[in-house]
Design an enzyme around this catalytic site. Structure first.
Site, short mmCIF file in Angstrom:
data_model
loop_
_atom_site.label_atom_id
_atom_site.label_comp_id
_atom_site.label_asym_id
_atom_site.label_seq_id
_atom_site.Cartn_x
_atom_site.Cartn_y
_atom_site.Cartn_z
N GLY A 1 2.80 10.11 10.38
CA GLY A 1 4.22 10.40 10.50
C GLY A 1 4.62 10.84 11.89
N GLY B 1 7.37 14.30 6.60
CA GLY B 1 5.97 14.31 7.02
C GLY B 1 5.81 13.80 8.44
N TYR C 1 -2.77 10.70 -8.02
CA TYR C 1 -2.34 10.13 -6.73
C TYR C 1 -2.00 8.65 -6.90
CZ TYR C 1 -2.46 8.40 -1.94
OH TYR C 1 -2.13 7.80 -0.76
N SER D 1 0.86 2.64 -1.35
CA SER D 1 -0.59 2.60 -1.14
C SER D 1 -1.18 1.47 -1.95
CB SER D 1 -1.23 3.93 -1.56
OG SER D 1 -2.65 3.80 -1.66
N GLY E 1 -0.25 13.52 11.83
CA GLY E 1 -0.86 12.26 11.44
C GLY E 1 -0.01 11.05 11.72
#
Length: 327
Positions: free
Chosen positions: A50, A44, A202, A177, A48
């Site tokens: 990454g 990734g 998620y 997260s 963004g």
């Protein structure tokens, strides 16, 4: 009307206070470490947060391999990083974490073409694009965010072990997260469709990531490979677009203002990849460039082991395969 205006004013004051507090407390990676001669992979790493991580590591002289499933995005990211850093040793490779075959092909290519791997930064992930099964029979969100990363990491451990040495361990960094704290581990139903709300899937995937690092750190004990989690906080990136384009744009803009820009969100991952003290711990959880405690349920040995065994089965590995990777 005056009451409504008063309420609106209070909301605005609270929002601005939150924004000010967040901006004042967002930590920045202060390491000046160079990475000349080192090789890093950033999944990734083409957009963004990454992309900021990959650009920073390239600026420090590393050979940077960015991976994503979109060729145009990958090619453009490579050009951007080279232009920004002056480092020509940047490579884009195709990787679709939603396909076990793609993960295996990517890993096989890395093992064939690279002679070292100093940092594996598992940054790629999706939010809530859909609740459906992949061709591998796994929930799409779960596979991209967890199972694909699980398989990729295990396949690359031999190269990480080859590279690590006393005083300078190879590093595996997984992007977690804060939502792992409200997730639910229900092993038998993790991959079901039309069972969870999409945001719950998620949350669950991020709890699995933390449990994975917890278990893997134990299995790597005594080696010169460490694995840690990083929590970037709420970051304004395109990941929210998967919920709804309009909603995504609003949340992305609000997150950048009130919480973190992609550059700010990248800082804890950079800290975990570069900091000397962070390179001496394993199984840790970092947020705002500091080590904090993960949720209690993410540190349960029994749950982590059950999840490990189920994950091995789903990604079609055997215990012998895993033992060979970890030897």
């Amino acid at each position: 009307m005056s009451v409504i205006l008063f309420i609106v004013l209070i909301v605005i004051i609270i929002a601005l206070s939150v924004a000010l507090y967040q901006k004042m407390t967002n930590a920045i990676c202060t390491s000046r470490r160079r990475l000349d001669g080192k090789t890093v992979i950033v999944t990734g790493g083409t957009a963004g947060m990454g992309l900021h991580i990959a650009t920073d590591l390239a600026r420090r002289g590393a050979r940077v391999i960015v991976a994503c499933p979109f060729e145009d995005e990958g090619t453009n990211a490579k050009k951007h990083i080279v232009k920004e850093t002056g480092n020509d040793d940047v490579v884009y490779k195709h990787l679709d974490l939603g396909s076990l075959q793609s993960v295996r092909q990517f890993a096989a290519d890395i093992l064939k073409t690279e002679d070292r791997l100093d940092v594996l930064l598992n940054n790629a992930g999706v939010l809530v694009p859909g609740d459906f099964l992949t061709s591998d029979g796994m929930n799409f969100i779960m596979q991209v965010n967890y199972y694909g990363t699980f398989l990729l990491t295990l396949l690359l451990i031999p190269l990480l072990k080859k590279t690590g040495k006393p005083g300078e361990a190879s590093r595996i960094i997984t992007t977690a997260s804060v939502t792992h704290r409200v997730a639910k581990i229900d092993i038998e139903n993790l991959n079901k469709t039309n069972y969870w709300k999409r945001y719950e899937i998620y949350f669950n995937s991020k709890l699995c990531i933390v449990l994975f690092a917890h278990e893997l750190s134990k299995r790597l004990k005594g080696s010169y490979v460490i694995v840690n989690n990083v929590d970037p906080g709420f970051v304004g990136t395109r990941i929210y677009d998967s919920a709804n384009k309009t909603f995504g744009s609003i949340v992305t803009s609000a997150s950048k203002i009130l919480f973190k820009t992609p550059w700010e969100g990248a800082q804890t991952a950079l800290h975990a990849a570069l900091d000397k003290k962070a390179g001496k711990v394993s199984g840790a959880y970092f947020m705002n460039c500091k080590r904090i405690q993960a949720a209690k349920q993410a540190c349960c040995d029994k749950t982590a082991n059950v999840l490990w065994e189920e994950s091995i089965r789903l990604v079609k590995l055997t215990e012998d395969d895993v033992e060979q990777f970890l030897q």
